[in-house]
Design a protein around this motif. Structure first.
Motif, PDB file in Angstrom:
ATOM      1  N   GLU A 139       2.429   9.387  -5.898  1.00  0.00           N
ATOM      2  CA  GLU A 139       2.789  10.764  -5.538  1.00  0.00           C
ATOM      3  C   GLU A 139       3.958  11.306  -6.352  1.00  0.00           C
ATOM      4  O   GLU A 139       4.043  12.509  -6.610  1.00  0.00           O
ATOM      5  CB  GLU A 139       3.147  10.823  -4.049  1.00  0.00           C
ATOM      6  N   LYS A 186       0.823  -1.211   0.000  1.00  0.00           N
ATOM      7  CA  LYS A 186       0.000   0.000   0.000  1.00  0.00           C
ATOM      8  C   LYS A 186       0.857   1.261   0.000  1.00  0.00           C
ATOM      9  O   LYS A 186       0.621   2.198  -0.768  1.00  0.00           O
ATOM     10  CB  LYS A 186      -0.932  -0.014   1.215  1.00  0.00           C
ATOM     11  N   LYS A 187       1.870   1.265   0.860  1.00  0.00           N
ATOM     12  CA  LYS A 187       2.755   2.441   0.944  1.00  0.00           C
ATOM     13  C   LYS A 187       3.565   2.625  -0.328  1.00  0.00           C
ATOM     14  O   LYS A 187       3.781   3.751  -0.789  1.00  0.00           O
ATOM     15  CB  LYS A 187       3.694   2.283   2.143  1.00  0.00           C
ATOM     16  N   ASN A 204       2.632   1.735  -3.337  1.00  0.00           N
ATOM     17  CA  ASN A 204       1.696   2.269  -4.337  1.00  0.00           C
ATOM     18  C   ASN A 204       1.473   3.769  -4.137  1.00  0.00           C
ATOM     19  O   ASN A 204       1.351   4.526  -5.107  1.00  0.00           O
ATOM     20  CB  ASN A 204       0.354   1.533  -4.247  1.00  0.00           C
ATOM     21  N   GLU A 205       1.418   4.200  -2.883  1.00  0.00           N
ATOM     22  CA  GLU A 205       1.232   5.626  -2.581  1.00  0.00           C
ATOM     23  C   GLU A 205       2.431   6.442  -3.037  1.00  0.00           C
ATOM     24  O   GLU A 205       2.280   7.538  -3.598  1.00  0.00           O
ATOM     25  CB  GLU A 205       1.019   5.814  -1.073  1.00  0.00           C
TER      26      GLU A 205
END
Length: 320
Positions: free
Chosen positions: A28, A20-21, A23-24
């Protein structure tokens, strides 16, 4: 949607958080995280496989109770693609919400579905009585079975219950008699009967709709005369030995198949049915269709004879 992780699934949760991180970060900035994501995904699959291939009996009990796991109506609605008409009431007392049933269509074939239904939240669980049916639930199930027999429709029973309701009012209305009557009547049904444990298969509550030509279990389910907690409370006067009880009860699908108490195991998607409900729906539909096709070509009298022979040969006894 918030994903629920069991205690032994902590390594899986940690990797999911990293994915998840990552992908973030990729979203960004302009950094290409493709390789990192591929490595994490590969690690996730390997870790999940290692954990689920080595589950203890108690961990399988936990998976069978997972709050995200599909319930009876989830399977029915997915398999019939919404072509399901629920039927209500036992024509005597009331409509038991813990036991659901009705006619649905699987690729053009009409099937009578019957099963216990649990709830997702406190309100639903209270409404469904935590999947614990009263006598009227088993009498409703029998009424629907007889209806299916009248119109020559195969029956599919989806079992998922912590047990029949043990309350005083249930005993007053004949809980034991209702379950015993179902056992007696199901043996002689002239139509194909397929019983599948999709979650918990506890005691007479499960057996009350569990007599069939084919009895199958999903990979991470359990089927036993008593739950590990109840067994522990009887033998040790507390729940602290529930893991030891789960081992001793031989309640997993592999144990049941080894002891010739079921006819087969339906493999679940990697990480359990809750990890990929759509994949589980497809597998269950395939198994139901395959077994209906096999059973419908057998003469009713032969099916009944085989049913009697199968259940009559279970257990061990000595003649004095």
């Amino acid at each position: 949607m918030v994903t629920t992780y069991l205690e032994f699934e902590k390594p899986i949760e940690d990797i999911q958080d990293k994915i998840k991180k990552t992908n973030e970060i990729a979203a960004e900035g302009d950094v290409d995280m493709t390789k990192a994501l591929e490595d994490l995904q590969e690690k996730l699959e390997k870790t999940t496989s290692e954990i689920y291939e080595n589950l203890t009996p108690w961990q399988k009990v936990q998976v069978s109770r997972h709050p995200d796991r599909p319930y009876t109506l989830d399977y029915i609605n997915a398999i019939t693609k919404g072509d399901f008409i629920e039927l209500h009431g036992d024509r005597n007392v009331k409509d038991d919400k813990a036991m659901v049933g009705g006619i649905g269509s699987i690729d053009g074939t009409s099937v009578m579905f019957i099963g216990q239904q649990k709830g997702r939240n406190t309100k639903q669980r209270t409404y469904r009585n935590f999947g614990m049916a009263n006598p009227e639930g088993y009498r409703k199930a029998l009424r629907l079975m007889k209806l299916a027999e009248k119109f020559n429709k195969p029956i599919v029973c989806l079992i998922d219950t912590p047990g029949a309701y043990p309350g005083l009012e249930a005993e007053e209305r004949g809980q034991g008699e209702a379950i015993a009557r179902n056992l007696y009547e199901m043996v002689g049904l002239k139509v194909p009967v397929i019983c599948i444990i999709i979650g918990e298969g506890a005691s007479g509550g499960a057996l009350g709709i569990g007599i069939g030509d084919r009895v199958l279990m999903l990979e991470n389910t359990w089927y036993s005369v008593i739950s590990p907690e109840s067994c522990s409370s009887i033998l040790w006067r507390n729940w602290d030995n529930k893991e030891k009880a789960a081992d001793a009860l031989k309640l997993t699908a592999k144990d049941m198949l080894k002891n010739k108490l079921i006819d087969g195991i339906i493999k679940e998607p990697l990480g359990g049915a809750h990890a990929d409900p759509e994949g589980m729906f497809k597998k269950l539909k395939t198994e139901i269709k395959r077994n209906i096709t096999k059973l419908k070509d057998i003469a009713p009298e032969e099916r009944i004879e085989k049913r009697i022979e199968k259940f009559g040969s279970m257990g061990v006894y000595n003649e004095a």
